[in-house]
Design a protein around this motif. Structure first.
Motif, PDB file in Angstrom:
ATOM      1  N   LEU A 127     -11.896  44.315  10.724  1.00  0.00           N
ATOM      2  CA  LEU A 127     -12.383  43.549  11.872  1.00  0.00           C
ATOM      3  C   LEU A 127     -12.049  42.070  11.729  1.00  0.00           C
ATOM      4  CD1 LEU A 127     -15.895  45.189  12.479  1.00  0.00           C
ATOM      5  CD2 LEU A 127     -13.863  45.373  13.930  1.00  0.00           C
ATOM      6  N   CYS A 128     -12.186  41.536  10.513  1.00  0.00           N
ATOM      7  CA  CYS A 128     -11.848  40.127  10.290  1.00  0.00           C
ATOM      8  C   CYS A 128     -10.367  39.868  10.546  1.00  0.00           C
ATOM      9  CB  CYS A 128     -12.208  39.716   8.862  1.00  0.00           C
ATOM     10  SG  CYS A 128     -13.980  39.551   8.539  1.00  0.00           S
ATOM     11  N   VAL A 129      -9.527  40.790  10.116  1.00  0.00           N
ATOM     12  CA  VAL A 129      -8.076  40.642  10.330  1.00  0.00           C
ATOM     13  C   VAL A 129      -7.753  40.708  11.818  1.00  0.00           C
ATOM     14  CG1 VAL A 129      -5.834  41.718   9.964  1.00  0.00           C
ATOM     15  CG2 VAL A 129      -7.438  41.525   8.065  1.00  0.00           C
ATOM     16  N   VAL A 130      -8.348  41.684  12.520  1.00  0.00           N
ATOM     17  CA  VAL A 130      -8.097  41.830  13.957  1.00  0.00           C
ATOM     18  C   VAL A 130      -8.564  40.589  14.712  1.00  0.00           C
ATOM     19  CG1 VAL A 130      -8.736  43.123  16.026  1.00  0.00           C
ATOM     20  CG2 VAL A 130      -8.184  44.342  13.914  1.00  0.00           C
ATOM     21  N   GLY A 131      -9.768  40.112  14.394  1.00  0.00           N
ATOM     22  CA  GLY A 131     -10.294  38.925  15.071  1.00  0.00           C
ATOM     23  C   GLY A 131      -9.451  37.690  14.798  1.00  0.00           C
ATOM     24  N   SER A 132      -9.045  37.520  13.546  1.00  0.00           N
ATOM     25  CA  SER A 132      -8.216  36.365  13.189  1.00  0.00           C
ATOM     26  C   SER A 132      -6.870  36.406  13.900  1.00  0.00           C
ATOM     27  CB  SER A 132      -8.005  36.327  11.670  1.00  0.00           C
ATOM     28  OG  SER A 132      -9.227  36.194  10.984  1.00  0.00           O
ATOM     29  N   THR A 133      -6.268  37.598  13.959  1.00  0.00           N
ATOM     30  CA  THR A 133      -4.987  37.742  14.652  1.00  0.00           C
ATOM     31  C   THR A 133      -5.119  37.407  16.130  1.00  0.00           C
ATOM     32  OG1 THR A 133      -4.337  39.503  13.107  1.00  0.00           O
ATOM     33  CG2 THR A 133      -3.101  39.336  15.161  1.00  0.00           C
ATOM     34  N   PHE A 295     -13.350  35.765  18.000  1.00  0.00           N
ATOM     35  CA  PHE A 295     -14.368  35.129  17.169  1.00  0.00           C
ATOM     36  C   PHE A 295     -15.537  36.082  16.919  1.00  0.00           C
ATOM     37  CE2 PHE A 295     -18.032  31.989  16.995  1.00  0.00           C
ATOM     38  CZ  PHE A 295     -17.860  31.729  15.649  1.00  0.00           C
ATOM     39  N   VAL A 296     -15.999  36.765  17.968  1.00  0.00           N
ATOM     40  CA  VAL A 296     -17.094  37.727  17.827  1.00  0.00           C
ATOM     41  C   VAL A 296     -16.680  38.877  16.898  1.00  0.00           C
ATOM     42  CG1 VAL A 296     -18.511  39.420  19.051  1.00  0.00           C
ATOM     43  CG2 VAL A 296     -18.144  37.168  20.052  1.00  0.00           C
ATOM     44  N   THR A 297     -15.426  39.278  16.971  1.00  0.00           N
ATOM     45  CA  THR A 297     -14.921  40.333  16.092  1.00  0.00           C
ATOM     46  C   THR A 297     -14.971  39.893  14.631  1.00  0.00           C
ATOM     47  OG1 THR A 297     -13.425  41.099  17.845  1.00  0.00           O
ATOM     48  CG2 THR A 297     -12.968  41.846  15.603  1.00  0.00           C
ATOM     49  N   ILE A 298     -14.590  38.641  14.365  1.00  0.00           N
ATOM     50  CA  ILE A 298     -14.669  38.108  13.003  1.00  0.00           C
ATOM     51  C   ILE A 298     -16.113  38.077  12.527  1.00  0.00           C
ATOM     52  CG2 ILE A 298     -14.325  36.064  11.568  1.00  0.00           C
ATOM     53  CD1 ILE A 298     -11.889  35.403  13.213  1.00  0.00           C
ATOM     54  N   LEU A 299     -17.020  37.640  13.396  1.00  0.00           N
ATOM     55  CA  LEU A 299     -18.436  37.590  13.020  1.00  0.00           C
ATOM     56  C   LEU A 299     -18.952  38.983  12.674  1.00  0.00           C
ATOM     57  CD1 LEU A 299     -19.930  35.091  15.653  1.00  0.00           C
ATOM     58  CD2 LEU A 299     -18.975  34.627  13.401  1.00  0.00           C
ATOM     59  N   SER A 300     -18.550  39.962  13.455  1.00  0.00           N
ATOM     60  CA  SER A 300     -18.989  41.337  13.199  1.00  0.00           C
ATOM     61  C   SER A 300     -18.476  41.812  11.839  1.00  0.00           C
ATOM     62  CB  SER A 300     -18.472  42.273  14.306  1.00  0.00           C
ATOM     63  OG  SER A 300     -18.921  41.863  15.577  1.00  0.00           O
ATOM     64  N   GLY A 301     -17.213  41.515  11.553  1.00  0.00           N
ATOM     65  CA  GLY A 301     -16.657  41.901  10.264  1.00  0.00           C
ATOM     66  C   GLY A 301     -17.342  41.199   9.104  1.00  0.00           C
ATOM     67  N   THR A 302     -17.673  39.915   9.292  1.00  0.00           N
ATOM     68  CA  THR A 302     -18.345  39.148   8.244  1.00  0.00           C
ATOM     69  C   THR A 302     -19.713  39.729   7.921  1.00  0.00           C
ATOM     70  OG1 THR A 302     -17.206  37.130   8.959  1.00  0.00           O
ATOM     71  CG2 THR A 302     -19.159  36.857   7.583  1.00  0.00           C
ATOM     72  N   PHE A 303     -20.505  40.005   8.948  1.00  0.00           N
ATOM     73  CA  PHE A 303     -21.829  40.573   8.727  1.00  0.00           C
ATOM     74  C   PHE A 303     -21.732  41.955   8.100  1.00  0.00           C
ATOM     75  CE2 PHE A 303     -23.522  37.356  11.666  1.00  0.00           C
ATOM     76  CZ  PHE A 303     -24.689  37.026  10.997  1.00  0.00           C
ATOM     77  N   LEU A 304     -20.750  42.746   8.516  1.00  0.00           N
ATOM     78  CA  LEU A 304     -20.591  44.083   7.973  1.00  0.00           C
ATOM     79  C   LEU A 304     -20.240  44.032   6.486  1.00  0.00           C
ATOM     80  CD1 LEU A 304     -20.761  46.986   8.949  1.00  0.00           C
ATOM     81  CD2 LEU A 304     -18.317  46.913   9.443  1.00  0.00           C
ATOM     82  N   LEU A 305     -19.373  43.083   6.105  1.00  0.00           N
ATOM     83  CA  LEU A 305     -19.008  42.932   4.700  1.00  0.00           C
ATOM     84  C   LEU A 305     -20.217  42.586   3.843  1.00  0.00           C
ATOM     85  CD1 LEU A 305     -15.554  41.113   4.613  1.00  0.00           C
ATOM     86  CD2 LEU A 305     -16.190  43.152   3.337  1.00  0.00           C
TER      87      LEU A 305
END
Length: 345
Positions: A127-133, A295-305
């Motif tokens: 998710l972090c990779v997808v959001g960053s891309t 940005f929301v996708t990155i946040l989701s990945g961060t919380f999941l990690l």
């Protein structure tokens, strides 16, 4: 039809300026160095703790460990690269990419430190990779700036002055009236101060970075008092951030502090950049919405990690005190690019 779609796809990349590309490369390099530095430092802490007093119980034997210093140097290189990235690319591109250091740290911890990466942690990385891309592909063009005086004019426009006044007022209220009563019980208090001040520090870092970039290109900006004013603001804000962030880390669980701080810090930094540098004025509504989705996708990945980190460590992890987490032999919190990276273990 396919050829037209391909041509449209290619044309979308022609708009990415060389400065944005430089900023992107520097930001990715920064994430790599910072993510790796925490693993190197962790190895150094383990090695030092095996032969001396551990850092978590007040020992400083790690200061004599070359591996720990290698990690510190690696982190400093990452922070320098991050500083330089702001000189070339807008904050809305650089700041969210700090989440990539989470992925690097988590993957290296899984490979080198044998710290289990849960299946949902892998999903968080994706998710972090997808959001960053998504953010990279739709980031706005960096504004053409020819002198530090031009940055000063942007910083003294009514909209940003109002934002700065609101930030300073909020920080004053938190420090004077709220922290004495609720600082030890409410996690948002310390993090609020760090994030609010952090948004101003990034704007000053960007201004100082632009001044240095112009100076190195032959247009000396060090003669202008605005350059030194921005430098003083950077130093003041960073010291304030480090102070209250360390208070938060010492009081609350790192696995909780890190993602909350990342969300608040990044959100306020993007807001400040939009106000001061008018990033969204150079974009259409579709690009803006797409960036926010990224940005929301990155946040989701961060919380999941961070959530799956507790799952991997066991059910009791979330109930451990911060003081037990600071032990040199226990897993450190996932690093995020911000002044947290400057604190010593």
């Amino acid at each position: 039809m396919a050829q037209e779609a391909t041509q449209s796809w290619i044309s979308s990349y022609k708009g990415m300026s060389s400065d944005n590309i430089k900023g992107l490369i520097l930001a990715l390099s920064s994430s790599s160095f910072i993510g790796a530095s925490f693993i190197i430092k962790k190895k150094g802490l383990k090695k030092a703790g095996a032969s001396g007093v551990r850092a978590g119980v007040g020992g400083y034997s790690y200061l004599y460990e070359p591996l720990w210093w290698t990690g510190m140097i690696t982190m400093i290189v990452g922070e320098v690269a991050n500083f330089a990235a702001y000189a070339f690319a807008p904050a809305i591109l650089v700041t969210p990419l700090g989440a990539l250091s989470i992925i690097i740290s988590a993957v290296l911890a899984h490979i080198i430190l044998r710290e289990k990466l849960h299946i949902f942690g892998i999903l968080g990385c994706v998710l972090c990779v997808v959001g960053s891309t998504t953010i990279v592909l739709h980031a706005p063009q960096e504004q053409e700036i020819e002198s530090v005086a031009q940055v000063w004019d942007l910083a003294t426009e009514p909209a940003f002055l109002l934002y700065m006044a609101l930030v300073l007022a909020a920080v004053f209220i938190l420090v004077v009236h709220v922290i004495p009563q609720y600082g030890q019980t409410h996690i948002m208090v310390y993090i609020g101060v760090c994030s609010l001040v952090g948004s101003l520090s990034v704007m000053s870092v960007k201004a100082l970075g632009i001044a240095l970039k112009l100076t190195f290109s032959g247009m000396n900006q060090l003669m202008y008092p605005q350059t030194w004013t921005f430098a003083v603001v950077v130093i003041t804000c960073v010291i304030t951030q480090m102070n209250y962030l360390n208070k938060a880390l010492d009081t609350f669980n790192t696995a909780i502090v890190s993602p909350i701080y990342y969300v608040m810090f990044t959100s306020l930094t993007i807001l400040a950049s939009v106000i001061m540098f008018k990033d969204w004025d150079r974009q259409n509504p579709t690009q803006i919405v797409t960036e926010m989705c990224g940005f929301v996708t990155i946040l989701s990945g961060t919380f999941l990690l961070h959530k799956t980190k507790d799952m991997a460590d066991g059910p009791l992890t979330s109930r451990l005190s911060k003081h037990s987490e600071m032990d040199g032999l226990d897993p450190e919190g996932i690093p995020l690019r911000c002044p947290e990276a400057l604190r010593s273990p």
